[in-house]
Each structure stands twice: as C-alpha cells, then as structure tokens.
Write an enzyme that holds these catalytic residues in place. Structure first.
Site, PDB file in Angstrom:
ATOM      1  N   THR A   1     -22.300 -15.211  -9.967  1.00 53.15           N
ATOM      2  CA  THR A   1     -23.486 -16.354 -10.092  1.00 53.15           C
ATOM      3  C   THR A   1     -22.922 -17.569  -9.224  1.00 53.15           C
ATOM      4  O   THR A   1     -23.706 -17.814  -8.783  1.00 53.15           O
ATOM      5  CB  THR A   1     -23.529 -15.675 -11.438  1.00 53.15           C
ATOM      6  OG1 THR A   1     -24.206 -14.570 -11.552  1.00 53.15           O
ATOM      7  CG2 THR A   1     -24.890 -17.042 -11.503  1.00 53.15           C
TER       8      THR A   1
ATOM      9  N   ASP B   1     -16.079  -9.508 -20.363  1.00 55.10           N
ATOM     10  CA  ASP B   1     -14.441  -9.288 -20.658  1.00 55.10           C
ATOM     11  C   ASP B   1     -13.611 -10.230 -20.250  1.00 55.10           C
ATOM     12  O   ASP B   1     -12.240 -10.463 -20.837  1.00 55.10           O
ATOM     13  CB  ASP B   1     -14.508  -8.439 -18.698  1.00 55.10           C
ATOM     14  CG  ASP B   1     -15.543  -7.410 -18.747  1.00 55.10           C
ATOM     15  OD1 ASP B   1     -16.107  -6.801 -19.828  1.00 55.10           O
ATOM     16  OD2 ASP B   1     -15.203  -6.496 -17.395  1.00 55.10           O
TER      17      ASP B   1
ATOM     18  N   ARG C   1     -10.408  13.504 -29.529  1.00 63.45           N
ATOM     19  CA  ARG C   1     -11.717  12.901 -29.167  1.00 63.45           C
ATOM     20  C   ARG C   1     -12.034  11.740 -28.959  1.00 63.45           C
ATOM     21  O   ARG C   1     -11.714  11.158 -29.098  1.00 63.45           O
ATOM     22  CB  ARG C   1     -12.856  12.935 -30.371  1.00 63.45           C
ATOM     23  CG  ARG C   1     -12.732  14.313 -31.458  1.00 63.45           C
ATOM     24  CD  ARG C   1     -13.337  15.243 -30.413  1.00 63.45           C
ATOM     25  NE  ARG C   1     -14.164  16.450 -31.323  1.00 63.45           N
ATOM     26  CZ  ARG C   1     -12.642  17.797 -31.175  1.00 63.45           C
ATOM     27  NH1 ARG C   1     -11.928  17.456 -30.344  1.00 63.45           N
ATOM     28  NH2 ARG C   1     -13.106  18.526 -31.336  1.00 63.45           N
TER      29      ARG C   1
END
Lengths: 342, 342, 342, 342
Positions: free
Chosen positions: D106, D128, D266
């Site tokens: 942008t 981020d 997991r």
C-alpha cells in the site's frame, strides 16, 4: 402479528441476544413484525417506538446492555399508564402483543397487565439469579465470570503483600454471585445475605488462612449483613445515617477485619462492570433460546406466561409461578462448600 | 479411609478443581487421606502414586489440565491390570477406594471394575458434552467460551474482506460445542454430525448471507460429515487414504464453499486451545461440586455410582445409566435455531 | 557469583518474569547462583532468603505478583539496615551483588547503597509509568488493558440507562493510565493530575455528550484534583478530614456531576484488580528483557546502574538519571487527544 | 479540506481506531470533511465512497477489522487507476487528499502516487511488525496477546499428556510475533524465519525439556524454514507440489519432532483469529495517535509523508524511508533470549 419488545429495570448482558433471537425467529418463521419500545414501560405508555427489523438486530447478541434502553417506569403509575391507556396506545400503534424482558418488578407489572387483558409475555432477567421460576437467567454467568477474573487478579496481589483482600460482588438480597464466584476463585470465606456471620467468625477464617502462610481472600455479597452489626454500630455510636449503604459492605469489612486480626486488609467493589459488556457464550445461548421461546409462545397465543429454564429445557410458566418468593441460596448449598473455607 | 484419585482420557478444564474439592472436603469433613494415581489407570495398575494433601491442591482449581497427568491406559488390558491385580495393588498401597474422573471409556472401565468388586466412583468428564447421564460436565462451557472468542474475532476479519470464514470446533460424534458456540457468535450456518448437509445446502446459506452484504460465518464440528461426501470423493477420484481425517473438515469445506459460491473462503481449526487453560467460573463451580459430591458418595459407601448434574442439583447415578447411548443434539434443538441461519 | 534478588514496594504484573529471566539467564549463560530475598529490603537486612533455582522460577512469568513477597521496608531505617550491616549480611550469606526491582523509593535506597559501596543493580517498576529514565515499565500495559476492559463494559451499561459513568483508575501523581485507558475506551473526558479542571468544565463535556444522545464516559486518575476543589470544600463547610482521600475521587465526582448536570451518574473504582493477575504478553516481554539485561549488567560488573527501555532497546542508565523528576503527562500529549473529548 | 481515507491489504486490529481519530480530530480541530473509500484503492480508482462523519465513526475504535473494507487492488494496475485517472476522480468527488492506511504494498503505491503529484499520506499497518520506519504498528500487540493466550492454554494440555505442543503464529518473512509470544508464554524453542534450524537442533531442545520432566512448547513463525528442509524433502522423495506451503509449517514439524524424539507431538495453527477482533488497549492508543498525526500532517500540507512511532513520539517520515528493507529480528534479540530455551 406485530409485537412490541421492551427491556425494563437494570441492564444485564444478554438482553440484546433475546431481542435479536425473537426478531429473527419471528420474522423468518412466523412473518411477524416487531417494534422496539424505548426505555422499558415508558416506551409503551408514551408510545415511543423504534423499528426492529433484521438490520436493527444485526450483530447485537454479543453487545452488552440493551439497544432499546431501559428505565424503572411502572406501567400503572406513569402518565399514560394503566391497562386502558396501554390498550389504546397498542391499538393506535398496531401492536398486538408485548414481550417484556425484565426482573421481578417488570414481571409483576406484566402480570397485572395480563390480568387486565393485555396480551403480554415475560422473559426473566435477573443478574442476581433470584427468580425461583427459572433455574438460571442470562447475565448471571457473565457476572460470575467477571468476578472470577477480578478475584484471580486480587489473589496474586494479596499473596505478594500478605494482605487480606475483600471482594464485593453484586447480590442485594441473595448470595448466588458471591457463592459461585467465591467457589470459582477459591475464596477462604464467602459472605452472603442468607447467612449472617459475626466479625469474629470472619476473622477466625482470615486468621487461620494467614497462619497457614496464605493471603486470605474474602468474597462478599453487597447485601451481606454482619450478625450483630446494628449492635456494633450502637456500641461505636455510629449514627444510622452514617452506616454503610448497600454497595459499601466491603469498605466497612476490610478495616474491621484489619482491626480484629491485625492483618492488613483491602477492599474492592466490582460494581457496574459486572453488568456491562459482552455476555459469555453461555449467556448468549440462554438469552437466544429465551428469545426464540418467547416468540413461539406468542405464535401459540400463550399470552400471560413467562419462559423459563428447567434443566436443559426452555419451558413456559405462569407469571404467578414466577413471582413467588425470592430464590435464596439454600443452606445445603452453603454447607456443601464450607470445607473449602478457611 | 484412604482414597486414590485418577484422571483419565483427554484432559479438560476443571479436572484440577474436582481434585482440589474432593481432597479438601475429604480431609476436613471426613478425615480421609488421598493419594494421586499418576496418568490415569496406569498409576493404578503400576502403583505409581503421589501425595495429595492440602498443599498439593493449593490454588489448582483455576489451572487447566490435570496435576495427576493422564493417559489412555485401560485397567484391564495393561500389564498389572484386571480386578485381581488392582485389588492387590490397592491393598499394598492401603487404598480403600478409587475416584475415577474420565469420559465414556474411563467410566466403562470403572463400571467393569465395580462389577468385579473394586470400590470405585465415577466423575464424568467430556468436553464434547456427549454423556447422557448428566446435563452438563465441566470443560464444555470453557470450550464454548474459547470458540466464542475465536468466532467473534473471525467475524471482523471476515467482514473486512467479505470472506466466508469457516471455524472448526471440537465434537467428534456430537455437535454440542458447535451448536452453542455457533449460536453464541451468531453463525450463519452450524454444521454438526447429527445433521449432515450437502455442499449445495451449505452454499445456499453462504450465498444468501453474502448477497445481503454480509460476510458468512460457518461453525462446524470436527465430526461433521457432508451428505454425499463419499460420493463426492469418488467422483473426484480421491483415494480413501487422502480423505480428510477428523479434525480437518473445515480445511476441506472452505475450498469447496469457495468453488461452489465464488466467495473467498478461509478455514480456522481451533484444536487444542479449546481444551487447555483456565476453566471458566461456571466450569470451576461445577467441577468443585462434582468433587465434593464424589467424596461424599465415598463417605456414604456408595461405590459403583457416578455423580451427575440434573438441573441445578448434583445427584448420584449408576454407571449403567451413565453409559447408555451418546447424548446427541436432538433435532428439536437444531430446529429451534434454524431461523437464525442464513 | 551469587546474586540476591528482591522486589520492593507495591506489586506489579511482570515482577516474576523479571526474576525468572534473570535466574535462567544467570544460571545458563554465566553459571551464577541466585537467592531470593524475602519481602523486599526486609529480606536483605534480616538475611531472610529462599532458594532461586530453575525449578523455583518454573512457569512464573505468567503469574502476577511476586513470588519473593514485598514490603515497604527502607534499607537504612530498618533494624539491621545501613550499608555496613548489609555488607556484613551479604558476606555471611555469600551474596556478591543485589538486583533490586522496585519503584522510585526502592531505587533511591539502591542508589544510596551503591554510593556506600554495596554492589546493587536496579530494575525499574512503576505501574503508573512515572519514572523518567525509561520509556515504559512492565505493569503499565496490563493496568491499561484491565482498565480498557472495564471501560468497555461500563459503556454498555451507561448507554442502556443514559447514565454518566465515571471510571477511576490508578495514578496518584501522573495521569498515564487514565490517558491511555481513556483513549482506548473512547472516554468523553479524561481527568488527570497534570491538568486540573473545574466541575463546570467537566460538566460541559458531560452535557454536550448527553445532548448528542450518548451516555458520557469519564476516566479519572485517582490523583486528579478539581480546580477550585479546596474552595468548593470551604464553601460547603467540609472539614479537611472529611475530604476525599486519594482513591475516592470518582465517588466525589459522580454526585457532583449529577448535581451540576441533572444527569444520573455512577462511579466505579477499579482499585487493586489493576495490579494483580497475569501480565499482558507485552509486559511479560519487557519484564523478561529487563531481567536478562540486569543479569548481564551484573556479569559486566556494572553495579550502580539501572536497566531502562529506550525506544526498542534495553539500555543501562545511572541511578541518578533514574531518580530525576517524575515523568508527568506532557501538555502536548493531552492536547493531542482533546478533540476526541466531548 | 475534504479527505478520503482508505484501508488496504490484510486487515488488522486498530484500523478503525485510526479512522475514528482522524475523522474526529479533522472535523473538530480543522473543520475538515471526510469520505471513506471502499475496499482500499478500489474505492479510489472506482470512486466508490461512503460518508465518514461523527456518527459513522462512533464507537468503532474497539471494533476489529475495518469499516471501510479492504482489498489488494493496486492503484496503478486497476481499471481507472494511474495518477491521471485518480486525480480526475478526486476532482470529481471533491477530494483534496488521501490518507492511505496499509502495509508495504500500500505504501509503495502511495509513494508512487505522491511522486506523481497526488496528495497522499501514509499510515503504516503491519501485524508482522516488519516495517523498518516505525518502532511498532498497531495490530502487532493484539496478535502477540492472542498468541499468548493460546500458548498459555496449550501449555496445560501439553503438561497433562506430556506432549510436545507446536504453536504456529503469523510472520511470513519476519519472526517478531513468534519472538514476543514465545518469550511471553515461556516457549522452550522459538523458530523464526531469520534463524533456520535443523530438525536435529529443534529435537535437541525438545528432548532436553522432556527429560527434565516437562512438556515441550515450541512457537514457530509461519515463515520458518527448516535448515536442510529441501534436502530432507528430496531424501524422502517428496514432490515440490506436496511440500508444506506457508501456513502449514507446524503441521509438518509436529510429526517430524515426534519421529525424531519419540515424544507425542501436536500442532496448532492460530491463523485468522490473530488478526480479528477487538484491539488491545495499547493498539487502540497507538492507532488513535497515528490517526491524529495523519490528519495534522494533512493540515500542515505534509503530503508524501508517513507517520511513524519512534520511542514514545509520533513522527513524520518520508515514504522512501518507510520502504527500505524489511525489519527482521536482529541476531542480538534472538541471542538475548536463547538461554530461556530448552
């Protein structure tokens, strides 16, 4: 059919979820129309309404408070009030029936109107969980959750300073919020209106906790009264006008505990943050189910009844049933957890 | 009396609150002693124990998981297992009875042991809310709350991009978490195992929402199955081994919705965060009451029974009753909210 | 090297994260040993210590308060205090240096000890954000977050009843928490110690909001003083001893606003819940970085300095620099947001 | 002056707070008018606008996403795009200048427009935290907070089952979210794009944690790449098209860790919930300050610049400065915390 919805009395997380569910179900299942009555019974007696269509209820179930506003107006006392005037107003506005969401006062008004021939349905609202006709109502779970978060926070600051922390939660006449949030945060004493204690008994718990090397945490209902409190005041010469009002009990207790035990004590009054803001998921579900059930009762022509939670089911009960005695914390529930104290 | 406590199966917010309440009530009300059996039935069959006194349970009711560890060991299949071996181990360790906290598998093991003469009591645990014998169990409310927070977040990002967001929540065989969290977040479609739908039906909901200018939000149980899914796979030539396993349904659905509707779609799988972390206040209260009730049942010698919530009361039920059929979402509950869809 | 760590003054979310990071980094990077000094300077002057090894700091960074306890003991005034006694105590306990975590009073004590030859390092702690030497310290972000959640909740209940809600947050001498949480919740007026206002000015904001049909929300620092307040008291004949103490300003303001505007007004005092409980992620990161930096300063022999945040970097500054004037809210920051008011 | 505001690229908590602050300050301080450009540059090139007055921005600062919508339209590539067309559109709509809120793409578009003579200002947006010109931007803090809550939850379920939990957070090219949330939850390993590791190194950390009796918790950026990963794939004969895309790294890592260590592992992918929902207080403050600063820059005619946070101040920087290299995690920041690992 065109239905007016109003919310009355103190606000409560979940009111908007009731409104949304009733409107969406009414429009889509029954082709009903809805109007919102502003500020509780005031909107009805003064004919002050707003549109309640799909876009008006978009996204509101997770928003606290009530988009309709609320007040403590009584439908009989207000100017324009009374069954005849209200019937005329409803006719003028094309309103066929009313869904009134509120607590004991609201439901008492609704019952009287119903007895006088106005088609009205009730949805119970009580943060304090003091209505006997329903197992729970929306708002209570949110209040317990907020008190739990506050109590969890108080515990660590108490531990760091080895202070007794006193947390005052809502509950003018019944101790349900204190009972549940006290269990939830692992309070060392839970003080509720149903079970007066002396300052000596409280101090005994506090001292025993402190002596085990822990910082005492006390949860107290705003409506708790010290056993022998009036005598205590008289002894100290405190004039009735200077005695703590409801809402200030913890501010009285903390210094009394400190005086009695020598343990530094601090008070926190949760107050209004317990009734504002986003409802818990659980309250949104219950409120949504109430809204659906109310509009279905309207479709069935079951005016004069109130929806209620019984176990996992939503049922219809009579107003009379709803307005029986206050649902206090039974002694057995209090006994159940007394070994978690101290 | 000396009681062994174990937690078995998948963990669940509230397990520690059960343990704490049982231990405190047992010690203070009945003068019992407690030992913790490590990792479920494994601790029992191998005699692997840890102390459970007051200080061991201090402050644990707000901590997720289980301080005792858990496993999926079966008390009959494991080495050292079977009623005779277990009776011998209990005798050796001076354990008079067992409180087993777990789901259907655990309770089935407990029942068999009880039938074989081992004094054992059950506390039901199921995040999915799939046990018929109890209205609710702890953990479910927390899972719904976490899914609610996630869904509230997904909604705003969906709205900004006008994307269809698909949120997958727990529920292998029953749709309770999806039902409640879907109601709570105002989902435009709720997909549950009990109610298969075709991709066309789902897309119809999604499209109608989008056409009203809103970003569709779909909540789906991990165990949902598309009606005609197997046929679809065959049509596409997808081999059985490449078909989505449980836990991946939303990752399959999002692209299918996108393909069918042309609306950009994204999937989020909540997964393990639903079962970890601090329990809600409501779950802590329920878990605490279960813990108290279990130890009272032990004091009454009511071995072979399980505690359960019925309405607002904690009752004792037989294992047999607890192990009946899965408690699925009844069609009436699903119909109730269908007008909130789309 | 063997280092003693102490936390002193009011507790603050993040203290434990400092301790954990210092201990882990010290042990693993430098092979240091650590002891915890109990209850701030008291532990040092009385030689009251506890072990601080890896297992002692396990999992504590997300726990509020301080595992070492705290007090307001002054290292010079206390029995056993003064540099000579402390040097002797340190020698006896084999402590080579001290990391003192605390606010202005603590750091002033640390500076005096450092000037007197005691090897001591400072870590700044101030929930109020009033230390000029560091951009921010841990605890402030958590306090703002808690106040934000409370303000968000108050807004909905205010809107429902069209009441003016007054939220009192921490900040005895500086208005940072009120400024940030006031911005965050979109308050219609933010009242801070640095910027006295008259009740007429406040009422003007409140009234203009109400007249636009919104419920006014006012955020006020506990240390805010009404312009002309003392005159007001005199006018009303309120005796000095009955004037509101710090901590009660909102309870004074709400009725004054109600009297001046005729708008129903309610007060909420957040109090101790702002300083307890789990720190935000941001505070845990900052506290962790401070703990690491402090132990590295010890390794470098940089006694007599304090760690501080400057931009995104952790730097070392002298105690003298740290103990300059109070960091108040500059007029420019207040001006910046004044158009969000009213 | 009449200003158009647009939000472009991925949404981010805080966008609405920028819009609100700019509009309120512009209207009240400078008597500006505002229009909202729908869906980023698309709204500008197609002249698709909506009103932005006081009531349009009421209460939006605590709402996630963007009320203006967003897209990835490029102002030069789109039909109606390019400086000449845009200048004509602005003239037609009476828009004197543009405030563009967005990330690197942008801002690059904004720079090119500014170079071509269009009056445009930038507000940096990057969850981020990868823009070098500003210390932080809004959204990052919220993402870290959400990841912190998730990590706290994963820890307890990991501990109960003694499983290794792998949490994947946002960060395609830089590891800031993983670094901060990893510190915050006390991760035993933090894997970021800037610091590739082999599966052996990771497994070493995991194993050492497990051997100390704890459940390993690994936080990984979506953009992390295993050192030697391509070789690993080749060795296993995994075709390029079947190698994990960005967003799926944890799902690849968990089984690899399990295979290498024998420890049950997991994976959880947080995904979109990191970018939705209510911003933290801290993000609302920063976003509000950016909005105010942008409108002030417009009032000063400082087109072609971007607002940025430097320390505690909001400054104006050139687009060129903003669009330099990606702000990666410096090695020193990663080294700083490596002793918290394992």
């Amino acid at each position: 059919m065109r239905i007016g919805i109003l919310t009355s009395g103190g606000d409560c997380p979940g009111l908007n979820a009731v409104i949304r569910a009733a409107v969406l179900t009414g429009i889509k299942e029954y082709d009903f129309e809805f109007v919102g009555l502003r500020d509780g019974w005031r909107g009805l007696v003064q004919g002050d309404v707003r549109t309640l269509n799909r876009s008006a209820v978009r996204g509101i179930s997770r928003v606290g408070g009530t988009i309709l506003g609320t007040s403590r107006t009584n439908p009989y006392d207000a100017e324009g009030g009374g069954a005849d005037n209200i019937a005329a107003t409803m006719k003028r506005l094309g309103i066929d029936g009313i869904i009134a969401i509120g607590g004991e006062g609201t439901l008492a008004g609704a019952k009287r109107l119903a007895d006088d021939g106005i088609p009205v349905l009730g949805v119970p609202k009580t943060i304090d969980n003091d209505l006997a006709a329903t197992d729970y109502t929306f708002g209570f779970d949110t209040a317990v959750e907020i008190a739990t978060e506050a109590g969890d926070r108080l515990r660590t600051t108490g531990d760091s300073h080895m202070r007794c922390m006193v947390l005052e939660v809502m509950g003018r006449h019944v101790g349900w919020i204190a009972l549940h949030s006290g269990i939830s945060v692992g309070a060392h004493a839970i003080l509720i209106p149903e079970h007066p204690m002396t300052i000596e008994e409280i101090s005994e718990y506090v001292r025993s906790v402190y002596d085990r090397g822990r910082a005492p945490l006390v949860v107290v209902s705003e409506g708790f009264k010290l056993a022998g409190m009036d005598e205590e005041y008289s002894r100290k010469g405190v004039d009735a006008s200077n005695r703590p009002r409801l809402g200030g009990i913890s501010e009285m207790l903390a210094p009394m505990i400190e005086e009695a035990t020598g343990i530094e004590s601090r008070s926190t009054v949760l107050g209004h943050i317990q009734r504002g803001g986003a409802p818990t998921g659980s309250d949104r579900v219950l409120a949504t189910r109430f809204g659906i059930a109310a509009v279905r009762a309207a479709a069935d022509g079951e005016w004069g009844s109130m929806v209620a939670l019984r176990g996992t089911e939503i049922e219809r009960v009579s107003f009379a049933e709803a307005l029986g005695e206050l649902k206090t914390v039974p002694q057995s529930r209090y006994e159940e957890i007394k070994h978690l104290f101290g």
